[in-house]
Design an enzyme around this catalytic site. Structure first.
Site, PDB file in Angstrom:
ATOM      1  N   GLY A 492       0.967  -1.140  -0.091  1.00 52.00           N
ATOM      2  CA  GLY A 492       0.045   0.077   0.045  1.00 52.00           C
ATOM      3  C   GLY A 492       0.729   1.183   0.099  1.00 52.00           C
ATOM      4  N   GLU A 743       8.090   4.320   7.304  1.00 47.80           N
ATOM      5  CA  GLU A 743       8.034   4.131   8.916  1.00 47.80           C
ATOM      6  C   GLU A 743       7.876   5.550   9.660  1.00 47.80           C
ATOM      7  OE1 GLU A 743      10.318   0.598  10.498  1.00 47.80           O
ATOM      8  OE2 GLU A 743      11.477   1.527   8.832  1.00 47.80           O
TER       9      GLU A 743
END
Lengths: 786, 297, 155
Positions: A492, A743
């Site tokens: 994604g 992240e």
């Protein structure tokens, strides 16, 4: 074949453009296939797992005879048949428990049956006798000398050379930083802050639960289909534990409905393979229910963090003494590296001359800590960034100024003794502060509310072995489109799209001509270590660029020979091979498969073009076991800042995040639209963990194993706006200067919100989530409300 | 570990053609059979292994179960199987019982409310039920059909404990009746969840106020609380204060304190007792103030 | 336990399936009719990934029995586009970046489609409220809300 004159004007480079993602159409039409969507035919069996109800117990006896006798049950499997250990950095786990269970949910037996209902019914018929053992639920308790020993064989476990287990204890890794000497400077600090922060366990919560299907053929060849971030790591680890060759285990990784780290390494996938080995010729599907996800999938381990930091009167940080005790859970085969990463990052993104840090991974009878977005950084920054604010306020300095002064800059000395590469962290701070309107406060929306602003910084390097590699191939088709083979997974985040952009740019073709070979399949996809660590844009990007350049070189060589020119005078622009010398132009189609006739008319040159490339960092040195110092600890760091504006309701304690600003140094935004997607999505996921999330474990038993009571952010909780600011200080060995960003946008969010709450109402909480209840009770205790 | 099944357990779907048949079936298979409408509570309990019925009796289609009727003399008859979205969109409810629509709107999400029903919410008898307060303050009663014929149960006598109601074996609720609302009434439902919207009520406050010349203050209030007692709680003491003395900020505070004293919340995975108590006080103050302001317009 | 033969209309086409009583509409669509666009995220009515439009109203299909759908009309994500032309919501989701992993997307699209069918010009608050039962872990919701806004304006 004659060449045309006149070359068309080159298309704008896809690098830095934001074309829509290449898999969007199939996703919005429901056509994309996730693992549970693949039809396996009427021979498919379904598996269910019998799991431990105890946090710590010896398995005395397993009697599966009644289950085996249930009509429709084809096989029942226990750990008896699988003696091998498995693990990424430390092999401390069996596929099925053998002599003991170490957390509630630990797999004890598996059933394969002709329907999921029959398999589920069979679980009731498996009788397991346990002898309950004293358990450990706290890393501080677990680290004590007299704690019950959860892994008595720790000494014998195979372990990566950069992990340091303390044999005879529950400490599976102890990472140390000994840089300078804090004890020599505490005395001259103008201000010292000492705090303890406790970070609860949380979980990834991908909307698609884990699912795996395994098929073992009579020949012994095994195929595993799984919702997976890491087909090659899964192949490697499962093959090793079963004692088979990697090439005899094929892993297919179809579309993934969210990972965030939960589908990296090996967790439930090995169970499907182990069961399928007992039903040769029939595929076995194992799906986790949402409740099983909460109970048994990887969790983000809890942390107890002690901080002590001091600064001089002018604000310069002089020393830090930090101690991190990680609640690693029942098996720390992956979590040991989280401990290490927190250790070598323990100073936060600051230059501090004296740092002592101890980061310990402790076994507990809790669910298994694994990789979750941020890999230790969100947990660590929660307390660290609040202490920084505290320190700044103590010496009367603005928190943004304090950070500006102390933050890492190009050339700074790091906590590991290495030097920081060029980074734009100061610019991230400036831009974030400006965008949030630092220093000014708007009026609250009602008299019973208070507004506040907060800022927090972060840094993170990809945490991985020093030799984690990427590879890619590029295959040209007759119509001049290219098929790119990669081993990194689309979760994604947009990696397939970004790779297509890079391949197109490196070869010289429109992006629309690029296809990615999907699904990932270890049979034909090239090796990729794992899709973790925000490493693909940088590492796999390099491999894709190398492969595309290799193909380009091969094409130019063919045309050069056909045209009797030097390859250096040729180029590929817009899918046409052009000569800068003669201005000849030739479309690429057909020649990339069939080659070209020789200039002398006697024969042909060329053939089907396939390019290959790889990338593996070669320059990471080790870190000293006693001091944590080394020349180059990691490949690079991504740094950034987030600022938030919140409103606190004095009547309920509810914290509303009004807006957020994210400013990160991404090196180069290959696709700014996708980078913004990570910044917005990461911010909201961070917000969710700040306000709502914790796995409530009591005596090892999870009290909130469903969406009813494990709340995540909904549309109603997302702020009005998240501004995404991309600073670009190039990474020297990144493709077009790019480094990772996946992240990082969820790393500083909790402390940014915590600092904003402090700005609003002057209270600090020692642990997230900052629920309405906790905030209200803290305000009550502080005398702000009654 | 409590572990829900992957899907629903095996059961038989029974579709009776009439109320008598349905009640007879339920009575004959007592302990094994259960009626259901939207299924939003039933399916979850079956999957979780809390209930073990082998026969699910669909009663949605039976006569009168889906209709919503209002007349000025009788009040509202809300068919048991009318969905919460139907309740929210119904013009008579919007006009005469907007508090009920407001409470229903706070439940879960639009797609869930296509299936969820107010009567189902009542029969679930969870202390956290969002619509129970509105039904209580409007003095609702339930029309019940059983093997012995029909009867009515006033809501004040309906809730016996968490998940326990006054329904006997074989009985089905066919409708909720709300008498005509007091003239000039205003109401407000204030719900505190963990998320900004949706979620279960950690604390729910329902307040209804209306002019009444016979009251010392000139007004009467009815206040009900969710999630702070084993059953949905009507707080008489708080209502009393607001009806006796002239209403001002001080009386409202006193009423809120009385509500806080009357409730009996527990610590659970969603919230602590101490916090809930104080939220009762704060939210009763807010809800009553809001209603009071509207009554004065 | 009994099997029921049910007939429905799915995406405008007749559909017949043999289902046990306890099979949900979600399971029927995925396992009997091969329409795997509708996803299972929790099987408890909490996440919205299984949302479909049943007789014109959005429902969590994991909370509906297949056998209850005899004679019903069902619309799934596979039925959103007409003759290869994307629904404005689908097109908008691509443009705004409202799709990342895509797993929540079918449910989001069906809830949003039902919203615009009953309320063609929703306010921002109404859009947020309508989608509150569709959980997304990737996008942070902002581009999804933008897509619904944009599709509403376009029509």
């Amino acid at each position: 074949m004659s060449a045309k004159k006149a070359s068309p004007a080159p298309l704008a480079s896809p690098i830095g453009a934001s074309p829509p993602r290449i898999d969007a159409h199939e996703k919005v039409t429901g056509a994309v296939q996730y693992t549970d969507d693949i039809p396996f035919g009427p021979r498919l069996l379904f598996a269910r797992i019998k799991r431990s109800p105890h946090p710590h117990a010896r398995i005395v006896k397993i009697d599966a005879s009644r289950a085996r006798a249930l009509p429709g049950v084809v096989a029942v499997v226990t750990g008896e048949d699988y003696p091998g250990y498995i693990g990424l950095y430390l092999q401390d786990r069996h596929i099925f428990c053998r002599d003991r269970v170490r957390y509630v949910g630990d797999p004890v037996a598996g059933v394969a049956a002709i329907s999921e209902t029959i398999a589920e019914n069979a679980l009731e018929l498996i009788d397991v006798k346990y002898e309950v053992l004293p358990a450990v639920f706290d890393p501080e308790q677990g680290a004590k000398a007299d704690a019950p020993l959860l892994h008595p064989k720790l000494e014998d476990y195979v372990v990566a050379p950069f992990i340091f287990p303390q044999n005879g204890t529950n400490i599976s890794n102890h990472f140390k930083i000994r840089k300078g000497d804090p004890s020599e400077v505490w005395g001259i600090c103008a201000a010292i802050v000492e705090r303890k922060y406790t970070i609860p366990h949380i979980q990834h919560v991908p909307i698609e639960p884990h699912v795996a299907v395994a098929l073992v053929e009579d020949s012994g060849k095994v195929t595993l289909w799984a919702s997976s971030q890491s087909p090659f790591a899964q192949r490697n680890l499962i093959a090793k534990t079963l004692g088979i060759s990697q090439s005899d285990l094929r892993v297919v990784a179809p579309a993934v409905g969210g990972g965030f780290g939960s589908k990296a390494g090996v967790s439930m996938e090995a169970l499907a393979v182990a069961i399928a080995l007992k039903t040769p010729g029939r595929p076995v599907k194992l799906r986790l229910t949402r409740e099983e996800e909460f109970h048994t999938a990887f969790v983000r381990q809890g942390l107890i963090a002690y901080f002590k930091m001091g600064c001089a009167a002018d604000g310069r940080l002089l020393a830090m003494e930090n101690r991190y005790l990680w609640d690693g859970g029942a098996y720390t085969e992956y979590g040991v590296n989280v401990t290490r990463a927190a250790g070598y990052s323990s100073s936060g993104p600051y230059e501090v001359p004296n740092v002592h840090a101890d980061s310990l991974c402790v076994y507990t009878n809790h669910p298994v800590g694994g990789p979750m977005r941020g890999f230790g950084m969100p947990e660590m920054h929660v307390g660290l960034e609040q202490c920084i604010d505290d320190l700044a306020l103590q010496i009367g300095m603005d928190p943004v100024e304090f950070r500006r002064l102390n933050c890492l800059k190009t050339g700074s000395t790091l906590v590991t003794g290495s030097k920081m590469h060029p980074i734009g962290l100061p610019e991230c701070i400036d831009q974030a502060a400006k965008a949030i309107g630092w220093g000014s406060k708007a009026a609250p929306s009602s008299p019973r509310k208070r507004r506040g602003k907060g800022i927090a910084l972060m840094w993170k390097a990809p945490a991985m072995p020093p030799n984690a590699g990427s590879s890619a191939w590029v295959r040209l088709n007759e119509d001049a489109t290219l098929t790119v083979g990669i081993g990194g997974q689309e979760l994604g985040q947009g990696t397939f799209t970004v790779m297509a952009q890079m391949a197109a740019a490196a070869l010289g073709v429109p992006m629309e001509w690029v296809r990615i070979a999907t699904p990932l399949d270890t049979e034909y996809s090239p090796y990729e270590w794992q899709t973790v660590a925000s490493r693909l844009t940088w590492s796999m990007g390099n491999a894709v660029v190398n492969a595309a350049r290799d193909a380009r070189g091969k094409i130019l060589k063919v045309v050069a020979e056909a045209w009797n020119e030097a390859p250096e005078d040729l180029d590929i622009v817009n899918g046409n091979v052009i000569s800068y010398k003669t201005e000849e132009s030739l479309p690429m189609k057909d020649l990339v498969v069939y080659g070209l006739p020789r200039p002398d008319g006697k024969g042909w040159t060329g053939g089907p073009i396939v390019g290959d490339g790889n990338f593996m960092p070669t320059y990471v040195t080790g870190l000293d076991k006693e001091t944590g110092q080394g020349e180059r600890a990691v490949v690079h760091y991504t740094t950034g800042a987030q600022a938030v504006e919140v409103e606190v309701d004095l009547d309920t304690g509810r914290v509303t995040v009004l807006r957020g600003v994210a400013a990160f140094d991404v090196g180069r935004a290959i696709n700014p639209g996708l980078v913004r997607g990570q910044m917005e999505g990461g911010f909201v996921q961070g917000l969710s963990t700040a306000l709502f999330e914790s796995l409530q474990l009591q005596e090892g038993v999870l009290q909130n194993p469903s969406f009813v009571d494990y709340r995540i952010a909904t549309t109603a909780d997302a702020p009005e706006q998240v501004e995404a600011i991309m600073v670009e200080v190039p990474q020297d060995d990144g493709p077009w200067g790019a480094r990772g960003i996946g992240e990082h946008p969820m790393v500083p969010t909790i402390p940014a919100i915590a600092n904003a709450i402090y700005d609003a109402v002057g209270i600090r909480l020692s642990s997230p989530p900052y629920s309405s209840e906790k905030v209200y009770l803290a305000m009550l205790e502080a005398g702000l409300v009654d | 570990m409590t572990n829900a099944r992957p899907g629903l357990p095996e059961f038989d779907y029974i579709r009776p053609t009439g109320l008598d048949e349905a009640c007879r079936y339920l009575k004959e298979h007592a302990g094994q059979a259960r009626p259901f409408m939207g299924g939003t509570d039933t399916f979850v309990r079956l999957r979780d292994g809390v209930w073990h019925d082998t026969y699910l009796v669909d009663v949605k289609h039976l006569p009168g179960m889906r209709t919503i009727e209002f007349d000025a003399a009788q009040g509202l008859r809300l068919g048991a199987a009318a969905s919460m979205n139907q309740v929210i969109e119904d013009p008579a409810i919007a006009r005469h019982y907007p508090l009920l629509a407001e409470a229903a709107r706070s439940v879960a999400s639009f797609p869930l409310r296509t299936r969820a029903t107010v009567v189902g919410n009542l029969c679930n008898a969870s202390p956290a039920g969002d619509t129970t307060g509105a039904c209580l303050v409007f003095d609702g009663l339930l029309e019940v059909h059983g093997t012995g014929g029909g009867r009515s149960i006033p809501l004040r006598q309906f809730f016996l404990g968490p998940g326990k109601t006054a329904l006997a074996s074989g009985e089905i609720v066919t409708a909720l009746r709300l008498p005509p609302p007091p003239a000039g009434a205003f109401g407000h439902y204030l719900k505190l969840g963990r998320n900004a919207l949706s979620d279960l009520a950690i604390v729910g406050v329902t307040a209804l106020g209306y002019p009444d010349p016979s009251a010392g203050s000139g007004f009467r209030f009815r206040i009900a609380l969710a999630s702070v007692a084993p059953v949905p709680l009507l707080v008489e003491a708080a209502a009393e204060l607001l009806c006796r003395e002239p209403i001002n900020e001080s009386t409202i505070r006193a009423a809120a304190d009385a509500a806080m004293a009357a409730c009996n919340p527990i610590d659970d995975v969603r919230g602590g007792a101490e916090y809930r108590r104080r939220m009762v006080r704060n939210l009763v103050r807010q809800a009553v103030t809001e209603v009071w302001q509207r009554l004065q317009c | 336990m009994a099997q029921h033969l049910i007939q429905m209309t799915v995406n405008g086409e007749p559909a017949v399936a043999a289902v046990p009583s306890q099979m949900t509409l979600m399971e029927c669509l995925r396992e009997r009719l091969g329409l795997t666009g509708t996803k299972c995220g929790c099987a408890a009515g909490e996440c919205g990934a299984c949302t479909v439009i049943l007789d014109g109203e959005p429902v969590n299909s994991c909370m509906v029995l297949a056998v209850e759908c005899e004679g019903a009309s069902v619309r799934t994500v596979e039925g959103l586009s007409r003759s290869g032309k994307l629904d404005p919501l689908q097109a908008a989701m691509i443009t705004t970046g409202g799709v990342q992993c895509g797993f929540c997307t079918p449910g989001v699209l069906m809830t949003a489609r039902a919203l615009l069918d009953r309320n063609p010009h929703p306010t921002d608050a109404e859009i947020r409220e309508a989608l509150v039962g569709n959980l997304c872990r990737c996008t942070g919701y902002l581009p999804i809300l933008e897509a619904v806004r944009s599709a509403a304006t376009a029509s």
